[in-house]
Design a protein around this motif. Structure first.
Motif, PDB file in Angstrom:
ATOM      1  N   ALA A 278     -23.527 -57.676 -32.769  1.00 46.05           N
ATOM      2  CA  ALA A 278     -23.170 -59.084 -32.564  1.00 46.05           C
ATOM      3  C   ALA A 278     -24.179 -59.938 -33.332  1.00 46.05           C
ATOM      4  CB  ALA A 278     -23.148 -59.412 -31.064  1.00 46.05           C
ATOM      5  N   HIS A 279     -24.342 -61.227 -32.957  1.00 44.51           N
ATOM      6  CA  HIS A 279     -25.170 -62.080 -33.809  1.00 44.51           C
ATOM      7  C   HIS A 279     -26.631 -62.173 -33.373  1.00 44.51           C
ATOM      8  CE1 HIS A 279     -24.245 -65.295 -30.856  1.00 44.51           C
ATOM      9  NE2 HIS A 279     -25.201 -66.019 -31.415  1.00 44.51           N
ATOM     10  N   GLY A 280     -27.020 -61.556 -32.269  1.00 43.06           N
ATOM     11  CA  GLY A 280     -28.414 -61.253 -31.997  1.00 43.06           C
ATOM     12  C   GLY A 280     -29.367 -62.389 -31.747  1.00 43.06           C
ATOM     13  N   VAL A 486     -19.801 -64.336 -41.723  1.00 40.69           N
ATOM     14  CA  VAL A 486     -19.543 -62.950 -41.347  1.00 40.69           C
ATOM     15  C   VAL A 486     -20.704 -62.427 -40.505  1.00 40.69           C
ATOM     16  CG1 VAL A 486     -18.064 -62.440 -43.306  1.00 40.69           C
ATOM     17  CG2 VAL A 486     -20.529 -62.069 -43.511  1.00 40.69           C
ATOM     18  N   CYS A 487     -20.356 -61.582 -39.546  1.00 43.04           N
ATOM     19  CA  CYS A 487     -21.330 -60.962 -38.650  1.00 43.04           C
ATOM     20  C   CYS A 487     -21.266 -59.456 -38.866  1.00 43.04           C
ATOM     21  CB  CYS A 487     -21.004 -61.316 -37.201  1.00 43.04           C
ATOM     22  SG  CYS A 487     -22.146 -60.618 -35.992  1.00 43.04           S
ATOM     23  N   MET A 488     -22.302 -58.898 -39.478  1.00 47.67           N
ATOM     24  CA  MET A 488     -22.298 -57.487 -39.852  1.00 47.67           C
ATOM     25  C   MET A 488     -22.729 -56.623 -38.664  1.00 47.67           C
ATOM     26  SD  MET A 488     -21.408 -57.839 -43.051  1.00 47.67           S
ATOM     27  CE  MET A 488     -21.840 -56.370 -43.981  1.00 47.67           C
ATOM     28  N   ALA A 489     -21.889 -55.654 -38.304  1.00 47.96           N
ATOM     29  CA  ALA A 489     -22.226 -54.675 -37.269  1.00 47.96           C
ATOM     30  C   ALA A 489     -22.634 -53.391 -37.984  1.00 47.96           C
ATOM     31  CB  ALA A 489     -21.025 -54.431 -36.358  1.00 47.96           C
ATOM     32  N   ALA A 526     -17.733 -57.540 -39.269  1.00 49.08           N
ATOM     33  CA  ALA A 526     -17.470 -56.408 -40.159  1.00 49.08           C
ATOM     34  C   ALA A 526     -18.197 -55.197 -39.592  1.00 49.08           C
ATOM     35  CB  ALA A 526     -17.960 -56.720 -41.571  1.00 49.08           C
ATOM     36  N   ILE A 527     -17.452 -54.205 -39.129  1.00 50.31           N
ATOM     37  CA  ILE A 527     -18.044 -53.010 -38.515  1.00 50.31           C
ATOM     38  C   ILE A 527     -18.268 -51.974 -39.602  1.00 50.31           C
ATOM     39  CG2 ILE A 527     -17.718 -51.202 -36.794  1.00 50.31           C
ATOM     40  CD1 ILE A 527     -16.057 -53.192 -35.183  1.00 50.31           C
TER      41      ILE A 527
END
Length: 558
Positions: A278-280, A486-489, A526-527
């Motif tokens: 998530a965005h942490g 975008v949130c990179m997983a 984006a997983i």
């Protein structure tokens, strides 16, 4: 002199009444909702009255990629906050709440360590003020209402194959990643394949952490996509009238929690999305409240700077119109040795060459952060076995990167061990030289945004994905979501998608396995690689050692 275990230090703390901590920031007692004597929520009405106040200086604490050797990002956040208080600055701290999953799993708590802790440590690492339970309940209320809507006639014409809203639980439980629900006949609904995520991966968590107030919270909850119809059009939470009741469940959780450090520096602990899935970042409302009340606010972003800091800068700051004045990058000699190829059981021996090799990871983070136009200071979180020769290797390396490094002993000594760092950070923040800008513009295509993070932050050669991922991104752009960040997983252990590739790997490719639209939160996830949104417990979970002792106190919590 040896330092006592964290929990013993926390129990021995001379805590002040929470009303006194609020008074340090100018919060009247009537605007605090106490949870016992040492923690309270700050009322929405008081926060609304701060709108016209100027904001203080924002300092972000981040770190190199995490290793089992430890980096101490939260410990440094607390130490720096206490250090600022010690040098006479009006300071506050903002961190996330702890998830029960890691507490009972492997990672442990999130309250700092040694003599740089936030208290009450036990409460913070367990149920605290119930925020995560409220988020879990609100999320699962929506899941129940979706299934109920389908059961009673499916007025929205939801395609049972395209219900995208999963359930959540604030626990590591791999058995729930993929499940079949509604078995047992027509009275139990329509059988379908679904699954659970951990609560900190919930879009409801992200929304609570990005919403400005209750009205904004309700609007965002209503904008969440829960399913698709047979004609492929999206169904929103507001379409089944779920967002109002969800907001009611989250009313109290939306109010930031106020606690204190061992040295009585005010600390806001609120929200808790993971940074690898998530965005942490802690909540926007807590950060903005702290900035209105204190001259210097020290906050942190989860895991290494390639995940937490990138999302803090590209998502949270973009959404909340925030701009950090300084970034503190935490590293340890031990962690750099591991990045340099030393095994965990051999970290005690002096090895300057391994430190020098591991500095490649540190250097990449420094250069990455400088891309955002913010001054970077390195905090070397000191361990007792560190040698002068090893520390000098780091200092020299950092100087060659155009930054400066400060050895910090806050774990052993509290705020006094971070005074030098605090003095320098305050000078940098006061100088006003930061020229913050996100890594990519809003109008860049979604696939290019993913690529800009992969290439600009992970230093990957490229990004790969199946055509269905590309088609999905194009469809969301056509629906008006192309301007979202975008949130990179991705794994937190490496710049690559391979958790074993330590240091500063080159030539790797980032595989995007799946994309998810968080329309209410306002980003696209984006997983990448094998990252899971529902963790599992390790072979020997921490829960096996946690119990109530003879004196009625918790034992084994760390």
């Amino acid at each position: 002199m040896p330092v006592l275990p964290d929990i013993e230090i926390a129990r021995a703390a001379d805590k002040r009444p929470i009303q006194d901590i609020g008074a340090q920031l100018g919060i009247p007692p009537e605007d605090l909702v106490p949870y016992g004597h040492d923690k309270a929520k700050v009322s929405q009405g008081f926060i609304a009255g701060l709108a016209d106040r100027p904001m203080g200086k924002l300092i972000l604490v981040t770190a190199i990629n995490p290793t089992p050797a430890g980096e101490g990002k939260t410990t440094t956040t607390v130490g720096l906050g206490d250090g600022l208080s010690r040098i006479g600055r009006n300071a506050a701290i903002c961190i996330r709440e702890a998830s029960l999953g890691p507490n009972f799993g492997l990672k442990g708590g999130a309250a700092g360590g040694g003599h740089a802790q936030i208290v009450p440590m036990e409460d913070m690492n367990l149920h605290f003020t119930g925020d995560f339970h409220a988020i879990t309940s609100a999320h699962n209320l929506l899941a129940a209402m979706i299934d109920n809507h389908i059961h009673w006639g499916n007025e929205q014409n939801i395609d049972l194959r395209r219900v995208v809203w999963r359930r959540v639980l604030d626990m590591n439980d791999r058995a729930l990643r993929h499940v079949a629900s509604a078995l047992g006949g027509p009275a139990n609904g329509f059988p379908r394949e679904t699954g659970f995520d951990i609560t900190v991966a919930s879009e409801v968590m992200a929304i609570l952490c990005l919403a400005e107030n209750l009205a904004d919270l309700e609007e965002r909850l209503g904008a969440m996509i829960i399913a698709y119809r047979h004609d492929k059009t999206p169904v929103f939470a507001r379409d089944i009238d779920a967002h109002g009741a969800m907001t009611v469940l989250l009313r109290d959780a939306m109010q930031p929690n106020l606690v204190q450090t061992l040295e009585h520096t005010p600390a806001f602990v609120h929200g808790g999305p993971f940074a690898n899935i998530a965005h942490g970042c802690n909540s926007v409302i807590a950060t903005r409240t702290a900035l209105k009340l204190a001259d210097y606010v020290v906050t942190e972003a989860g895991f290494g700077a390639d995940l937490g800091a990138e999302k803090f800068l590209n998502i949270k700051c973009r959404k909340a119109n925030l701009a950090p004045d300084c970034v503190v990058l935490v590293a340890t000699v031990r962690a750099l040795k591991m990045n340099g190829g030393v095994a965990k059981d051999a970290l005690g021996a002096e090895d300057t060459e391994a430190v020098r090799a591991g500095c490649a990871n540190l250097g990449r983070h420094i250069r990455n952060l400088k891309q955002f136009g913010v001054p970077v200071v390195v905090a070397i979180n000191h361990f007792t076995g560190d040698t002068d020769a090893e520390l000098n290797v780091i200092r020299d390396y950092v100087a060659a990167e155009g930054a400066e490094a400060h050895v910090c002993t806050h774990w052993a000594e509290g705020g006094v061990g971070a005074e030098a760092l605090a003095t320098r950070v305050a000078e940098i923040a006061d100088a006003g030289e930061a020229q913050f800008a996100p890594l990519y513009p809003d109008d860049m295509p979604l696939w290019d945004k993913i690529g800009s993070v992969a290439k600009g932050i992970y230093h990957a050669e490229g990004v790969i994905a199946d055509q269905k991922v590309l088609d999905q991104l194009a469809a969301w752009e056509a629906e008006g979501y192309g301007n979202l960040p975008v949130c990179m997983a991705k794994t937190q252990y490496s710049f690559s998608a391979d958790p074993t590739a330590l240091g500063a790997p080159e030539g790797h490719v980032i595989p995007v396995r799946e994309v998810r639209l968080s329309a209410g939160a306002g980003f696209v996830v984006a997983i990448c690689g094998d990252i899971m949104t529902m963790p599992g417990l390790p072979r020997r979970p921490a829960a096996e050692s946690i119990r109530i002792g003879a004196g009625g106190q918790v034992e084994g919590l760390f």
